[in-house]
Design a protein around this motif. Sequence first.
Motif, PDB file in Angstrom:
ATOM      1  N   CYS A   1       0.045  49.969  58.498  1.00  0.00           N
ATOM      2  CA  CYS A   1       0.681  51.254  59.074  1.00  0.00           C
ATOM      3  C   CYS A   1       1.977  51.277  58.623  1.00  0.00           C
ATOM      4  CB  CYS A   1       0.516  50.939  60.701  1.00  0.00           C
ATOM      5  SG  CYS A   1       1.120  52.295  61.687  1.00  0.00           S
ATOM      6  N   GLU A   2       2.334  52.216  57.561  1.00  0.00           N
ATOM      7  CA  GLU A   2       3.746  52.372  57.376  1.00  0.00           C
ATOM      8  C   GLU A   2       4.577  52.745  58.105  1.00  0.00           C
ATOM      9  OE1 GLU A   2       3.624  54.969  53.926  1.00  0.00           O
ATOM     10  OE2 GLU A   2       2.269  53.378  52.621  1.00  0.00           O
ATOM     11  N   MET A   3       4.321  53.522  59.310  1.00  0.00           N
ATOM     12  CA  MET A   3       5.186  54.096  60.411  1.00  0.00           C
ATOM     13  C   MET A   3       5.442  53.096  61.486  1.00  0.00           C
ATOM     14  SD  MET A   3       5.668  57.057  59.229  1.00  0.00           S
ATOM     15  CE  MET A   3       6.674  57.980  60.536  1.00  0.00           C
ATOM     16  N   CYS A   4       4.730  52.031  61.231  1.00  0.00           N
ATOM     17  CA  CYS A   4       4.783  51.136  62.665  1.00  0.00           C
ATOM     18  C   CYS A   4       6.060  50.021  62.433  1.00  0.00           C
ATOM     19  CB  CYS A   4       3.509  50.210  62.656  1.00  0.00           C
ATOM     20  SG  CYS A   4       2.017  51.184  63.162  1.00  0.00           S
ATOM     21  N   VAL A   5       6.402  49.547  63.501  1.00  0.00           N
ATOM     22  CA  VAL A   5       7.547  48.524  63.274  1.00  0.00           C
ATOM     23  C   VAL A   5       6.979  47.353  62.583  1.00  0.00           C
ATOM     24  CG1 VAL A   5       9.106  47.135  64.873  1.00  0.00           C
ATOM     25  CG2 VAL A   5       8.485  49.154  65.615  1.00  0.00           C
ATOM     26  N   TYR A   6       5.770  47.037  62.954  1.00  0.00           N
ATOM     27  CA  TYR A   6       5.101  45.804  62.097  1.00  0.00           C
ATOM     28  C   TYR A   6       3.660  46.529  61.274  1.00  0.00           C
ATOM     29  CZ  TYR A   6       7.646  42.912  65.465  1.00  0.00           C
ATOM     30  OH  TYR A   6       8.853  42.507  66.247  1.00  0.00           O
ATOM     31  N   THR A   7       4.259  46.467  60.014  1.00  0.00           N
ATOM     32  CA  THR A   7       3.274  47.252  59.305  1.00  0.00           C
ATOM     33  C   THR A   7       1.994  46.728  58.931  1.00  0.00           C
ATOM     34  OG1 THR A   7       4.515  46.137  57.165  1.00  0.00           O
ATOM     35  CG2 THR A   7       5.505  48.488  58.148  1.00  0.00           C
ATOM     36  N   ASP A   8       1.898  45.342  58.940  1.00  0.00           N
ATOM     37  CA  ASP A   8       0.657  44.763  58.715  1.00  0.00           C
ATOM     38  C   ASP A   8      -0.033  44.025  59.835  1.00  0.00           C
ATOM     39  OD1 ASP A   8       1.200  45.175  56.170  1.00  0.00           O
ATOM     40  OD2 ASP A   8       1.860  43.395  55.539  1.00  0.00           O
ATOM     41  N   GLN A   9      -1.407  44.247  60.026  1.00  0.00           N
ATOM     42  CA  GLN A   9      -2.117  43.533  60.952  1.00  0.00           C
ATOM     43  C   GLN A   9      -3.241  43.027  60.346  1.00  0.00           C
ATOM     44  OE1 GLN A   9      -1.226  43.693  64.213  1.00  0.00           O
ATOM     45  NE2 GLN A   9      -3.085  43.891  65.667  1.00  0.00           N
ATOM     46  N   SER A  10      -3.632  41.524  60.509  1.00  0.00           N
ATOM     47  CA  SER A  10      -4.598  41.195  59.642  1.00  0.00           C
ATOM     48  C   SER A  10      -5.792  40.274  60.412  1.00  0.00           C
ATOM     49  CB  SER A  10      -4.116  40.046  58.500  1.00  0.00           C
ATOM     50  OG  SER A  10      -3.050  40.785  57.691  1.00  0.00           O
ATOM     51  N   LEU A  11      -6.833  40.569  59.820  1.00  0.00           N
ATOM     52  CA  LEU A  11      -8.136  39.647  60.609  1.00  0.00           C
ATOM     53  C   LEU A  11      -7.804  38.172  60.323  1.00  0.00           C
ATOM     54  CD1 LEU A  11     -11.175  41.943  60.008  1.00  0.00           C
ATOM     55  CD2 LEU A  11     -10.493  40.990  62.304  1.00  0.00           C
ATOM     56  N   LEU A  12      -8.052  37.465  61.095  1.00  0.00           N
ATOM     57  CA  LEU A  12      -7.939  35.818  60.856  1.00  0.00           C
ATOM     58  C   LEU A  12      -9.508  35.196  60.578  1.00  0.00           C
ATOM     59  CD1 LEU A  12      -5.638  34.754  63.596  1.00  0.00           C
ATOM     60  CD2 LEU A  12      -5.179  35.090  61.401  1.00  0.00           C
TER      61      LEU A  12
ATOM     62  N   GLY B   1       3.565  42.635  67.336  1.00  0.00           N
ATOM     63  CA  GLY B   1       3.877  42.036  66.142  1.00  0.00           C
ATOM     64  C   GLY B   1       4.079  40.487  65.952  1.00  0.00           C
ATOM     65  N   ASN B   2       3.772  39.872  67.354  1.00  0.00           N
ATOM     66  CA  ASN B   2       3.907  38.576  67.359  1.00  0.00           C
ATOM     67  C   ASN B   2       2.669  37.690  68.013  1.00  0.00           C
ATOM     68  OD1 ASN B   2       7.246  38.051  67.262  1.00  0.00           O
ATOM     69  ND2 ASN B   2       6.953  39.801  68.235  1.00  0.00           N
TER      70      ASN B   2
ATOM     71  N   ALA C   1      -4.097  38.813  63.544  1.00  0.00           N
ATOM     72  CA  ALA C   1      -2.845  38.326  63.415  1.00  0.00           C
ATOM     73  C   ALA C   1      -1.709  39.333  63.058  1.00  0.00           C
ATOM     74  CB  ALA C   1      -2.440  37.162  62.687  1.00  0.00           C
ATOM     75  N   ALA C   2      -0.721  39.480  63.702  1.00  0.00           N
ATOM     76  CA  ALA C   2       0.475  40.364  63.161  1.00  0.00           C
ATOM     77  C   ALA C   2       1.401  39.602  62.624  1.00  0.00           C
ATOM     78  CB  ALA C   2       1.310  41.017  64.527  1.00  0.00           C
ATOM     79  N   GLU C   3       2.160  40.405  61.763  1.00  0.00           N
ATOM     80  CA  GLU C   3       2.818  39.810  60.741  1.00  0.00           C
ATOM     81  C   GLU C   3       4.089  38.731  60.915  1.00  0.00           C
ATOM     82  OE1 GLU C   3       6.321  42.817  59.552  1.00  0.00           O
ATOM     83  OE2 GLU C   3       4.537  43.886  59.528  1.00  0.00           O
ATOM     84  N   GLU C   4       4.446  38.962  62.356  1.00  0.00           N
ATOM     85  CA  GLU C   4       5.383  37.926  62.896  1.00  0.00           C
ATOM     86  C   GLU C   4       4.799  36.700  63.741  1.00  0.00           C
ATOM     87  OE1 GLU C   4       8.891  37.818  62.230  1.00  0.00           O
ATOM     88  OE2 GLU C   4       8.580  39.677  60.886  1.00  0.00           O
ATOM     89  N   ALA C   5       3.530  36.668  63.669  1.00  0.00           N
ATOM     90  CA  ALA C   5       3.165  35.633  64.383  1.00  0.00           C
ATOM     91  C   ALA C   5       3.126  34.427  63.858  1.00  0.00           C
ATOM     92  CB  ALA C   5       1.308  35.884  64.493  1.00  0.00           C
ATOM     93  N   ASP C   6       3.432  33.393  64.705  1.00  0.00           N
ATOM     94  CA  ASP C   6       3.776  31.908  64.394  1.00  0.00           C
ATOM     95  C   ASP C   6       2.431  31.272  64.124  1.00  0.00           C
ATOM     96  OD1 ASP C   6       2.736  31.441  66.873  1.00  0.00           O
ATOM     97  OD2 ASP C   6       4.593  30.710  67.825  1.00  0.00           O
TER      98      ASP C   6
END
Length: 383
Positions: free
Chosen positions: A140-151, A74-75, A114-119
């Motif tokens: 991913c609704e079941m994940c701790v960090y639900t969003d993972q995005s392409l940069l 997530g980071n 990039a994960a949702e908590e990335a700075d």
Amino acid sequence: LEENGTFNTNVTGDDIPLHLDYLMADSKNALLGKQTIEMSNTDDVLEMHEYFLLQGLSSFNIGLMGWNDGGYSGNLPSSIDFDNKLGSTRNFRNLIEELQKTSEVSLINSYVYAAEEADSISERADIAKGIDRFRLTYECEMCVYTDQSLLYPEATLRLGNKHFEDYADLNVNVVFEMLGNTLFSYYDGGYYTREDSYNIYQEMMSLYDEKAGYLRPNAYAFEYASFYYQTPMFNSQLKYFDDLVPLLQIVLMGEIPMFSDYLNFNSYGQEFLLQLIDFNVYPSFVLTKNPSSLLKDTDIEYIYTSEFDLWKDTVVTEYTFINDALKNVIGESLVSREVPSQGIVKNTYSNGVIIYINYTSTDKVVEGITVGAVNYALGGDIQ
């Protein structure tokens, strides 16, 4: 590839390198926000490393995983911002300096996703849109960090440029997750193809030339790769084949060090260790000081066994078994790979060394040499 000048590194040394990823931290949901789960602090990593030195091991390839603020999941991508729960910046610098006496040291990071908590990530400017103009985000609704995005590739390059001097200051390598094996088309005020993303990624890889390792990179990344991680050992298994042919490994032998998936999860036992020797691929493990049960409810709970005290003896035993064979052919190319009979392989290398491999459950005699059941034997110009 050689004619094109693709290879600019060679495998050298008296012993093969042992690849160890030390998982330092991850995180999970808490009542308020996220809770960092410490798995190995800087003192723990140094203690584990010193144990292997005392066992006589001397050649390592070490990755630090989850070294960044907030932990691994997530980071990423992360700037060089060490998590102070694991040790101060001075502690990390001292750790890296100690490890570098016997090891190649890398920080694991990701610049394609990039994960949702990335700075330092702007959703508007950095998160890529597909050609349909929708965000390229995996949910991913079941994940701790639900969003993972392409940069956008431009964002990848910007961050890589921004962080380059920090890596250079530490004199560490980088293990790039996804870079080298991911290309995509996107929309950014116009339509861009995979070739466009390749051209930008090539700038990034060129910047980190000889200072980066890649996970299952495609051929266009070979000239920039110092290390090849998670080397594929099987075919797709979508069709039936009589045997496995290690074409990729034959091409890269002696040119780029290749490392296996984590042997913590090896379900094939001794036969898979023989396959690593057969394919000239070096062993990898992921280790933590604390029990892997602490990873329950994190996004990497699939690492279900990693505790150092449970694995330290196995690491030494399996590495020694593989090293005793492959240290004789470091930097050499494969001249021929023959299968004299079912379950028997004869590999002849450019220095004249022959490695006989017996995958069967009975002893075999090959060219006058007895090869034990599920074992190997050395022949030819062995020193």
